[in-house]
Design a protein around this motif. Structure first.
Motif, PDB file in Angstrom:
ATOM      1  N   ASP A 131      -0.828   7.780  -0.341  1.00 19.79           N
ATOM      2  CA  ASP A 131      -2.221   7.695  -0.783  1.00 19.79           C
ATOM      3  C   ASP A 131      -2.655   6.248  -0.601  1.00 19.79           C
ATOM      4  O   ASP A 131      -2.407   5.399  -1.447  1.00 19.79           O
ATOM      5  CB  ASP A 131      -2.349   8.132  -2.244  1.00 19.79           C
ATOM      6  CG  ASP A 131      -3.797   8.156  -2.715  1.00 19.79           C
ATOM      7  OD1 ASP A 131      -4.681   7.597  -2.022  1.00 19.79           O
ATOM      8  OD2 ASP A 131      -4.055   8.738  -3.785  1.00 19.79           O
ATOM      9  N   ARG A 132      -3.299   5.962   0.511  1.00 19.82           N
ATOM     10  CA  ARG A 132      -3.623   4.588   0.899  1.00 19.82           C
ATOM     11  C   ARG A 132      -4.542   3.883  -0.100  1.00 19.82           C
ATOM     12  O   ARG A 132      -4.738   2.691  -0.016  1.00 19.82           O
ATOM     13  CB  ARG A 132      -4.262   4.565   2.290  1.00 19.82           C
ATOM     14  CG  ARG A 132      -3.461   5.299   3.340  1.00 19.82           C
ATOM     15  CD  ARG A 132      -2.533   4.536   4.179  1.00 19.82           C
ATOM     16  NE  ARG A 132      -3.023   3.343   4.771  1.00 19.82           N
ATOM     17  CZ  ARG A 132      -2.260   2.276   4.948  1.00 19.82           C
ATOM     18  NH1 ARG A 132      -1.013   2.289   4.566  1.00 19.82           N
ATOM     19  NH2 ARG A 132      -2.733   1.198   5.507  1.00 19.82           N
ATOM     20  N   ARG A 133      -5.101   4.618  -1.063  1.00 14.03           N
ATOM     21  CA  ARG A 133      -5.940   3.986  -2.084  1.00 14.03           C
ATOM     22  C   ARG A 133      -5.101   3.252  -3.116  1.00 14.03           C
ATOM     23  O   ARG A 133      -5.590   2.354  -3.782  1.00 14.03           O
ATOM     24  CB  ARG A 133      -6.795   5.040  -2.794  1.00 14.03           C
ATOM     25  CG  ARG A 133      -7.800   5.714  -1.880  1.00 14.03           C
ATOM     26  CD  ARG A 133      -8.459   6.864  -2.577  1.00 14.03           C
ATOM     27  NE  ARG A 133      -7.436   7.890  -2.863  1.00 14.03           N
ATOM     28  CZ  ARG A 133      -7.641   9.002  -3.538  1.00 14.03           C
ATOM     29  NH1 ARG A 133      -8.828   9.250  -4.039  1.00 14.03           N
ATOM     30  NH2 ARG A 133      -6.675   9.868  -3.737  1.00 14.03           N
ATOM     31  N   ARG A 188       0.845  -1.202   0.000  1.00 14.42           N
ATOM     32  CA  ARG A 188       0.000   0.000   0.000  1.00 14.42           C
ATOM     33  C   ARG A 188       0.877   1.249   0.000  1.00 14.42           C
ATOM     34  O   ARG A 188       1.871   1.328   0.701  1.00 14.42           O
ATOM     35  CB  ARG A 188      -0.913  -0.003   1.216  1.00 14.42           C
ATOM     36  CG  ARG A 188      -1.983   1.068   1.129  1.00 14.42           C
ATOM     37  CD  ARG A 188      -3.129   0.837   2.076  1.00 14.42           C
ATOM     38  NE  ARG A 188      -3.883  -0.376   1.871  1.00 14.42           N
ATOM     39  CZ  ARG A 188      -4.850  -0.538   0.968  1.00 14.42           C
ATOM     40  NH1 ARG A 188      -5.158   0.424   0.154  1.00 14.42           N
ATOM     41  NH2 ARG A 188      -5.514  -1.674   0.894  1.00 14.42           N
ATOM     42  N   ASP A 189       0.486   2.214  -0.816  1.00 14.42           N
ATOM     43  CA  ASP A 189       1.167   3.505  -0.893  1.00 14.42           C
ATOM     44  C   ASP A 189       0.881   4.268   0.402  1.00 14.42           C
ATOM     45  O   ASP A 189      -0.270   4.519   0.733  1.00 14.42           O
ATOM     46  CB  ASP A 189       0.652   4.276  -2.108  1.00 14.42           C
ATOM     47  CG  ASP A 189       1.278   5.645  -2.285  1.00 14.42           C
ATOM     48  OD1 ASP A 189       2.148   6.034  -1.480  1.00 14.42           O
ATOM     49  OD2 ASP A 189       0.890   6.337  -3.249  1.00 14.42           O
ATOM     50  N   GLU A 190       1.919   4.624   1.136  1.00 18.97           N
ATOM     51  CA  GLU A 190       1.746   5.329   2.405  1.00 18.97           C
ATOM     52  C   GLU A 190       1.257   6.763   2.206  1.00 18.97           C
ATOM     53  O   GLU A 190       0.613   7.323   3.077  1.00 18.97           O
ATOM     54  CB  GLU A 190       3.053   5.320   3.207  1.00 18.97           C
ATOM     55  CG  GLU A 190       3.457   3.932   3.681  1.00 18.97           C
ATOM     56  CD  GLU A 190       2.397   3.257   4.545  1.00 18.97           C
ATOM     57  OE1 GLU A 190       1.769   3.935   5.395  1.00 18.97           O
ATOM     58  OE2 GLU A 190       2.179   2.048   4.360  1.00 18.97           O
TER      59      GLU A 190
END
Length: 104
Positions: free
Chosen positions: A70-72, A66-68
């Protein structure tokens, strides 16, 4: 005996061409990698990449991260197991090339 026959006999899991292409794309091109970007790079649909990623993830060769910021967003990341697999595969191919040159 060709490198692919040696690969089959090696005991490594059998990968489809799509799975191998996905694995090599992630390891040989700069990231970050997303499912959308990988699908575009391989000219296949996102579900095709997702299925291949599921298999490669189960083998431990790639992982979702997961991208820290942008959690989407989900990135596809390399693993030590995947690097070891590709290194062993490369040695199979390089070994065959060396044997072919020596026999010539």
């Amino acid at each position: 005996m060709g490198p692919l026959v040696e690969y089959v006999r090696s005991g490594h899991p059998d990968l489809t061409n799509r799975q191998m292409a996905l694995l090599m794309l992630v390891y040989l091109t700069p990231g970050p990698h997303t499912v959308r970007g990988l699908a575009k790079g391989l000219s296949v649909s996102k579900p095709v990449v997702t299925r291949a990623l599921n298999r490669l993830g189960a083998l431990g060769y790639l992982r979702r991260q997961r991208d820290e910021m942008d959690r989407r967003n989900i990135f596809v990341a390399k693993t030590d197991e995947g690097a070891d697999f590709l290194d062993a595969f490369g040695r199979l191919i390089a070994g065959k090339q060396q044997r072919t040159r020596a026999a010539a």
